[in-house]
Design a protein around this motif. Structure first.
Motif, PDB file in Angstrom:
ATOM      1  N   PRO A   1     -48.516  12.561  11.609  1.00 50.94           N
ATOM      2  CA  PRO A   1     -48.282  13.968  11.990  1.00 50.94           C
ATOM      3  C   PRO A   1     -46.805  14.308  12.126  1.00 50.94           C
ATOM      4  O   PRO A   1     -46.366  15.396  11.725  1.00 50.94           O
ATOM      5  CB  PRO A   1     -49.012  14.099  13.335  1.00 50.94           C
ATOM      6  CG  PRO A   1     -49.989  12.987  13.359  1.00 50.94           C
ATOM      7  CD  PRO A   1     -49.338  11.872  12.622  1.00 50.94           C
ATOM      8  N   GLN A   2     -46.006  13.391  12.680  1.00 55.63           N
ATOM      9  CA  GLN A   2     -44.574  13.656  12.850  1.00 55.63           C
ATOM     10  C   GLN A   2     -43.866  13.758  11.502  1.00 55.63           C
ATOM     11  O   GLN A   2     -43.026  14.642  11.299  1.00 55.63           O
ATOM     12  CB  GLN A   2     -43.932  12.559  13.706  1.00 55.63           C
ATOM     13  CG  GLN A   2     -44.342  12.574  15.168  1.00 55.63           C
ATOM     14  CD  GLN A   2     -45.644  11.872  15.429  1.00 55.63           C
ATOM     15  OE1 GLN A   2     -46.374  11.522  14.496  1.00 55.63           O
ATOM     16  NE2 GLN A   2     -45.978  11.665  16.683  1.00 55.63           N
ATOM     17  N   ILE A   3     -44.200  12.844  10.582  1.00 60.50           N
ATOM     18  CA  ILE A   3     -43.568  12.875   9.262  1.00 60.50           C
ATOM     19  C   ILE A   3     -43.936  14.155   8.522  1.00 60.50           C
ATOM     20  O   ILE A   3     -43.076  14.797   7.891  1.00 60.50           O
ATOM     21  CB  ILE A   3     -43.982  11.634   8.454  1.00 60.50           C
ATOM     22  CG1 ILE A   3     -43.306  10.381   9.038  1.00 60.50           C
ATOM     23  CG2 ILE A   3     -43.615  11.781   6.986  1.00 60.50           C
ATOM     24  CD1 ILE A   3     -43.711   9.102   8.375  1.00 60.50           C
ATOM     25  N   LYS A   4     -45.179  14.558   8.610  1.00 60.80           N
ATOM     26  CA  LYS A   4     -45.603  15.795   7.946  1.00 60.80           C
ATOM     27  C   LYS A   4     -44.893  17.003   8.529  1.00 60.80           C
ATOM     28  O   LYS A   4     -44.446  17.898   7.795  1.00 60.80           O
ATOM     29  CB  LYS A   4     -47.115  15.957   8.077  1.00 60.80           C
ATOM     30  CG  LYS A   4     -47.680  17.092   7.255  1.00 60.80           C
ATOM     31  CD  LYS A   4     -49.198  17.109   7.305  1.00 60.80           C
ATOM     32  CE  LYS A   4     -49.764  18.212   6.427  1.00 60.80           C
ATOM     33  NZ  LYS A   4     -51.264  18.219   6.467  1.00 60.80           N
ATOM     34  N   ALA A   5     -44.761  17.046   9.865  1.00 62.11           N
ATOM     35  CA  ALA A   5     -44.094  18.182  10.500  1.00 62.11           C
ATOM     36  C   ALA A   5     -42.615  18.239  10.127  1.00 62.11           C
ATOM     37  O   ALA A   5     -42.066  19.318   9.857  1.00 62.11           O
ATOM     38  CB  ALA A   5     -44.257  18.081  12.015  1.00 62.11           C
ATOM     39  N   VAL A   6     -41.953  17.080  10.082  1.00 59.66           N
ATOM     40  CA  VAL A   6     -40.527  17.047   9.723  1.00 59.66           C
ATOM     41  C   VAL A   6     -40.313  17.479   8.278  1.00 59.66           C
ATOM     42  O   VAL A   6     -39.379  18.222   7.960  1.00 59.66           O
ATOM     43  CB  VAL A   6     -39.958  15.635   9.989  1.00 59.66           C
ATOM     44  CG1 VAL A   6     -38.564  15.507   9.408  1.00 59.66           C
ATOM     45  CG2 VAL A   6     -39.911  15.349  11.485  1.00 59.66           C
ATOM     46  N   LYS A   7     -41.191  17.015   7.373  1.00 59.71           N
ATOM     47  CA  LYS A   7     -41.046  17.396   5.970  1.00 59.71           C
ATOM     48  C   LYS A   7     -41.316  18.890   5.767  1.00 59.71           C
ATOM     49  O   LYS A   7     -40.656  19.547   4.953  1.00 59.71           O
ATOM     50  CB  LYS A   7     -41.992  16.552   5.113  1.00 59.71           C
ATOM     51  CG  LYS A   7     -41.563  15.093   4.969  1.00 59.71           C
ATOM     52  CD  LYS A   7     -42.545  14.313   4.131  1.00 59.71           C
ATOM     53  CE  LYS A   7     -42.426  14.627   2.661  1.00 59.71           C
ATOM     54  NZ  LYS A   7     -41.176  14.176   2.067  1.00 59.71           N
ATOM     55  N   VAL A   8     -42.284  19.432   6.516  1.00 60.74           N
ATOM     56  CA  VAL A   8     -42.552  20.874   6.418  1.00 60.74           C
ATOM     57  C   VAL A   8     -41.353  21.672   6.907  1.00 60.74           C
ATOM     58  O   VAL A   8     -40.933  22.661   6.278  1.00 60.74           O
ATOM     59  CB  VAL A   8     -43.818  21.239   7.224  1.00 60.74           C
ATOM     60  CG1 VAL A   8     -43.938  22.743   7.402  1.00 60.74           C
ATOM     61  CG2 VAL A   8     -45.059  20.700   6.537  1.00 60.74           C
ATOM     62  N   PHE A   9     -40.769  21.229   8.022  1.00 66.55           N
ATOM     63  CA  PHE A   9     -39.585  21.918   8.538  1.00 66.55           C
ATOM     64  C   PHE A   9     -38.406  21.809   7.579  1.00 66.55           C
ATOM     65  O   PHE A   9     -37.667  22.785   7.365  1.00 66.55           O
ATOM     66  CB  PHE A   9     -39.201  21.331   9.899  1.00 66.55           C
ATOM     67  CG  PHE A   9     -37.949  21.910  10.477  1.00 66.55           C
ATOM     68  CD1 PHE A   9     -37.939  23.173  11.049  1.00 66.55           C
ATOM     69  CD2 PHE A   9     -36.760  21.182  10.442  1.00 66.55           C
ATOM     70  CE1 PHE A   9     -36.777  23.715  11.574  1.00 66.55           C
ATOM     71  CE2 PHE A   9     -35.599  21.713  10.960  1.00 66.55           C
ATOM     72  CZ  PHE A   9     -35.603  22.986  11.539  1.00 66.55           C
ATOM     73  N   SER A  10     -38.220  20.647   6.964  1.00 63.94           N
ATOM     74  CA  SER A  10     -37.107  20.455   6.041  1.00 63.94           C
ATOM     75  C   SER A  10     -37.257  21.326   4.799  1.00 63.94           C
ATOM     76  O   SER A  10     -36.297  21.967   4.352  1.00 63.94           O
ATOM     77  CB  SER A  10     -37.011  18.977   5.661  1.00 63.94           C
ATOM     78  OG  SER A  10     -35.988  18.765   4.716  1.00 63.94           O
ATOM     79  N   LEU A  11     -38.479  21.354   4.234  1.00 64.95           N
ATOM     80  CA  LEU A  11     -38.694  22.172   3.041  1.00 64.95           C
ATOM     81  C   LEU A  11     -38.584  23.662   3.343  1.00 64.95           C
ATOM     82  O   LEU A  11     -38.033  24.434   2.548  1.00 64.95           O
ATOM     83  CB  LEU A  11     -40.065  21.859   2.439  1.00 64.95           C
ATOM     84  CG  LEU A  11     -40.210  20.497   1.750  1.00 64.95           C
ATOM     85  CD1 LEU A  11     -41.637  20.277   1.282  1.00 64.95           C
ATOM     86  CD2 LEU A  11     -39.244  20.377   0.583  1.00 64.95           C
ATOM     87  N   SER A  12     -39.103  24.079   4.505  1.00 65.56           N
ATOM     88  CA  SER A  12     -39.001  25.497   4.868  1.00 65.56           C
ATOM     89  C   SER A  12     -37.553  25.905   5.104  1.00 65.56           C
ATOM     90  O   SER A  12     -37.125  27.003   4.701  1.00 65.56           O
ATOM     91  CB  SER A  12     -39.840  25.780   6.111  1.00 65.56           C
ATOM     92  OG  SER A  12     -39.398  25.000   7.207  1.00 65.56           O
ATOM     93  N   SER A  13     -36.763  25.020   5.724  1.00 65.34           N
ATOM     94  CA  SER A  13     -35.340  25.325   5.917  1.00 65.34           C
ATOM     95  C   SER A  13     -34.591  25.356   4.585  1.00 65.34           C
ATOM     96  O   SER A  13     -33.663  26.151   4.407  1.00 65.34           O
ATOM     97  CB  SER A  13     -34.707  24.294   6.858  1.00 65.34           C
ATOM     98  OG  SER A  13     -34.782  22.989   6.298  1.00 65.34           O
ATOM     99  N   SER A  14     -35.002  24.519   3.638  1.00 66.39           N
ATOM    100  CA  SER A  14     -34.372  24.544   2.319  1.00 66.39           C
ATOM    101  C   SER A  14     -34.669  25.848   1.585  1.00 66.39           C
ATOM    102  O   SER A  14     -33.790  26.432   0.950  1.00 66.39           O
ATOM    103  CB  SER A  14     -34.858  23.353   1.490  1.00 66.39           C
ATOM    104  OG  SER A  14     -34.490  22.134   2.105  1.00 66.39           O
ATOM    105  N   VAL A  15     -35.924  26.291   1.688  1.00 69.90           N
ATOM    106  CA  VAL A  15     -36.280  27.568   1.056  1.00 69.90           C
ATOM    107  C   VAL A  15     -35.515  28.719   1.704  1.00 69.90           C
ATOM    108  O   VAL A  15     -35.004  29.622   1.025  1.00 69.90           O
ATOM    109  CB  VAL A  15     -37.800  27.793   1.151  1.00 69.90           C
ATOM    110  CG1 VAL A  15     -38.174  29.190   0.671  1.00 69.90           C
ATOM    111  CG2 VAL A  15     -38.542  26.746   0.326  1.00 69.90           C
ATOM    112  N   ALA A  16     -35.409  28.688   3.030  1.00 67.38           N
ATOM    113  CA  ALA A  16     -34.647  29.735   3.727  1.00 67.38           C
ATOM    114  C   ALA A  16     -33.170  29.685   3.344  1.00 67.38           C
ATOM    115  O   ALA A  16     -32.519  30.736   3.204  1.00 67.38           O
ATOM    116  CB  ALA A  16     -34.809  29.569   5.236  1.00 67.38           C
TER     117      ALA A  16
END
Length: 208
Positions: free
Chosen positions: A60-75
């Motif tokens: 769960p932690q790895i998935k949450a970090v990757k989601v945050f990283s990809l969303s910040s990259s898109v932003a």
């Protein structure tokens, strides 16, 4: 009077017999459907025959970090033209280079670096007893599950394991933790602990 009581008793007993017969027939129907339903749900498909023998606690932690990283990259990609226009109005070249470096680092470098670290982490391992095959699941760059099928004979344990590498299955480095296996025997088979121990003392003929 006696005849009236006898008739009343006879009618009541007859009605009780009819009621008991109806109840027993309903119970038989219910029991029949229950058995039929139990047989229906006892059938397993080919996918349900596999059992999960390992689950990574950091999934769960790895998935949450990757989601945050990809969303910040898109932003960052969306906001990059606006930031460059605002920085160009200032007229400072050094400030423009610094802003572009910071935005580019968090937009491109961070997701790639995070993926290089987490791509070996196994989220779960499923075992198929019919084929005696293991299916390890990892995350790709876009957080989609990637499956790796292998057998115990396909696993190679490196003498000097690399960073976040426990074993190599068909050329794919994987990272698992022994204490999180539901059955330690599966971990022992994958790591080759059930095989004869090789002390690697060298070839006697070459030593002579």
């Amino acid at each position: 009077m006696f005849r009236l009581c006898f008739q009343t008793t006879f009618v009541q007993s007859r009605s009780l017999a009819v009621l008991q017969k109806e109840i027993s027939s309903h119970l038989k129907r219910i029991g029949f459907y229950d058995v039929k339903g139990a047989r229906h749900f006892a059938i397993k498909s080919g996918d349900d025959q596999t059992e999960r023998i390992y689950y990574g606690p950091l999934t769960p932690q790895i998935k949450a970090v990757k989601v945050f990283s990809l969303s910040s990259s898109v932003a960052g990609l969306v906001a990059q033209p606006i930031i460059l226009n605002e920085a160009a109005t200032i007229g400072s070249t050094s400030l423009l280079v610094a802003i572009c470096s910071v935005v580019g680092f968090f937009t491109f470098v961070t997701p790639i670096l995070l993926h290089q670290i987490t791509k070996k982490y196994v989220t779960e391992v499923n075992y198929d007893p019919t084929n005696k095959t293991y299916r390890a699941i990892t995350y790709n760059f876009f957080i989609a599950e990637k499956q790796h099928e292998f057998k115990a004979e396909d696993v190679v344990v490196p003498d000097i394991p690399g960073m976040f590498t426990t074993m190599v299955a068909k050329g794919k480095p994987l990272f698992v933790e022994a204490r999180h296996f539901s059955d330690p025997m599966h971990y022992a088979k994958m790591m080759g602990y059930d095989k004869p121990m090789d002390f690697k003392l060298g070839d006697p003929e070459s030593s002579k």
